[in-house]
Design a protein around this motif. Structure first.
Motif, short mmCIF file in Angstrom:
data_model
loop_
_atom_site.label_atom_id
_atom_site.label_comp_id
_atom_site.label_asym_id
_atom_site.label_seq_id
_atom_site.Cartn_x
_atom_site.Cartn_y
_atom_site.Cartn_z
N LEU A 71 -4.11 6.94 3.38
CA LEU A 71 -3.21 7.38 2.30
C LEU A 71 -3.51 6.62 1.02
O LEU A 71 -3.58 7.22 -0.08
N SER A 72 -3.72 5.32 1.14
CA SER A 72 -4.02 4.49 -0.03
C SER A 72 -5.33 4.91 -0.69
O SER A 72 -5.43 5.00 -1.92
N ARG A 92 0.84 -1.20 0.00
CA ARG A 92 0.00 0.00 0.00
C ARG A 92 0.87 1.25 0.00
O ARG A 92 0.58 2.24 -0.69
N GLU A 127 1.97 6.47 -7.06
CA GLU A 127 0.84 7.23 -7.61
C GLU A 127 1.04 8.73 -7.44
O GLU A 127 0.93 9.50 -8.41
N LYS A 144 2.55 1.59 -3.50
CA LYS A 144 1.56 2.01 -4.50
C LYS A 144 1.23 3.49 -4.36
O LYS A 144 1.22 4.23 -5.34
N SER A 145 0.95 3.94 -3.14
CA SER A 145 0.60 5.35 -2.93
C SER A 145 1.75 6.28 -3.29
O SER A 145 1.53 7.35 -3.88
N ILE A 160 2.13 12.73 2.32
CA ILE A 160 1.89 13.16 0.93
C ILE A 160 2.88 14.25 0.54
O ILE A 160 3.44 14.23 -0.57
N SER A 176 -4.72 8.51 -2.39
CA SER A 176 -3.87 8.52 -3.58
C SER A 176 -4.59 7.93 -4.78
O SER A 176 -4.52 8.46 -5.90
N GLU A 177 -5.33 6.84 -4.56
CA GLU A 177 -6.04 6.21 -5.67
C GLU A 177 -7.20 7.07 -6.16
O GLU A 177 -7.40 7.24 -7.37
#
Length: 245
Positions: A219-220, A131, A138, A134-135, A195, A223-224
């Motif tokens: 956060l995940s 996670r 992104e 990925k964030s 962030i 961001s998505e």
């Protein structure tokens, strides 16, 4: 025949006709580069493995009629271990699609290449939470692609931070607890700090932070949602990844 040399990562591949392959390279020098690999599907082709997805190579290219043509490719890293884990492989494919969507042709993008290579190394060799990886990818790729959110202060009163913050995924800005925004995602200030770190620190450090389980989930989510609000198109690799985790 003039050739061009560059280091590049294969982020997309398509079969053309019976034996050729069209690859898209992410390069530091020239951004996105489309190049044909003649006879790549033939068993004995010397370029077959070095022009497959996620191969990072020293490429020699020459200009063809419609695109570049790969003359030679010397592998630097092929990230073979990605193939051992379908979840990590699918996340890597998602990152490659993001780079394809956010990169530009004929525009140097050394930072984008650095972020992608570092993320692939982490997927192969690290136990870091997916996670977080990925964030970080992104937010950083969005920032490099011209979509950095306004995260320096509250969009209404300019307060730097309060214990509770709000991230507006549609407008790409933040609000403090004294200026709540309908529809914005409420989160602890540590999420906004993360962030800011992802977007503003040097590329090699963007994965070097930690959050609690609850804040990592927030956060995940942020961001998505923010990425989808900016890309505004279907991302099959993201759908596949989310379908198997």
């Amino acid at each position: 025949m003039m050739t061009t040399s560059t280091k590049g990562l294969v982020i997309r591949e398509q079969t053309i006709g019976e034996s050729d392959r069209l690859v898209t390279l992410l390069t530091a020098d020239y951004g996105l580069v489309r190049a044909f690999v003649r006879g790549a599907k033939q068993m004995k082709n010397r370029l077959a493995s070095s022009t497959s997805l996620f191969a990072y190579c020293d490429f020699s290219l020459y200009r063809g009629r419609d695109a570049f043509v790969v003359d030679s490719a010397a592998p630097i890293e092929v990230f073979f271990d990605l193939r051992k884990d379908i979840v990590r492989l699918s996340l890597a494919q998602y990152f490659a699609q993001l780079a394809y969507e956010l990169g530009e042709e004929e525009q140097p993008c050394p930072e984008m290449l650095s972020v992608l290579l570092n993320s692939l190394h982490l997927l192969c060799n690290s136990s870091k939470d997916l996670r977080l990886v990925k964030s970080a990818v992104e937010f950083r790729l969005l920032s490099l692609g011209g979509y950095m959110p306004n995260i320096l202060a509250c969009a209404k009163c300019a307060a730097y931070e309060t214990d509770l913050m709000y991230f507006d995924t549609l407008d790409g800005c933040i609000y403090c607890q004294n200026c709540p925004k309908a529809g914005a995602v409420p989160c602890h200030k540590n999420v906004i700090t993360a962030i800011r770190f992802i977007c503003l620190t040097e590329p090699k450090k963007i994965f070097s932070f930690a959050l609690s389980e609850e804040n990592l989930n927030l956060l995940s989510l942020i961001s998505e949602k923010y990425l989808l609000s900016r890309i505004q198109k279907s991302l099959p690799t993201l759908s596949f990844y989310k379908g198997i985790i």
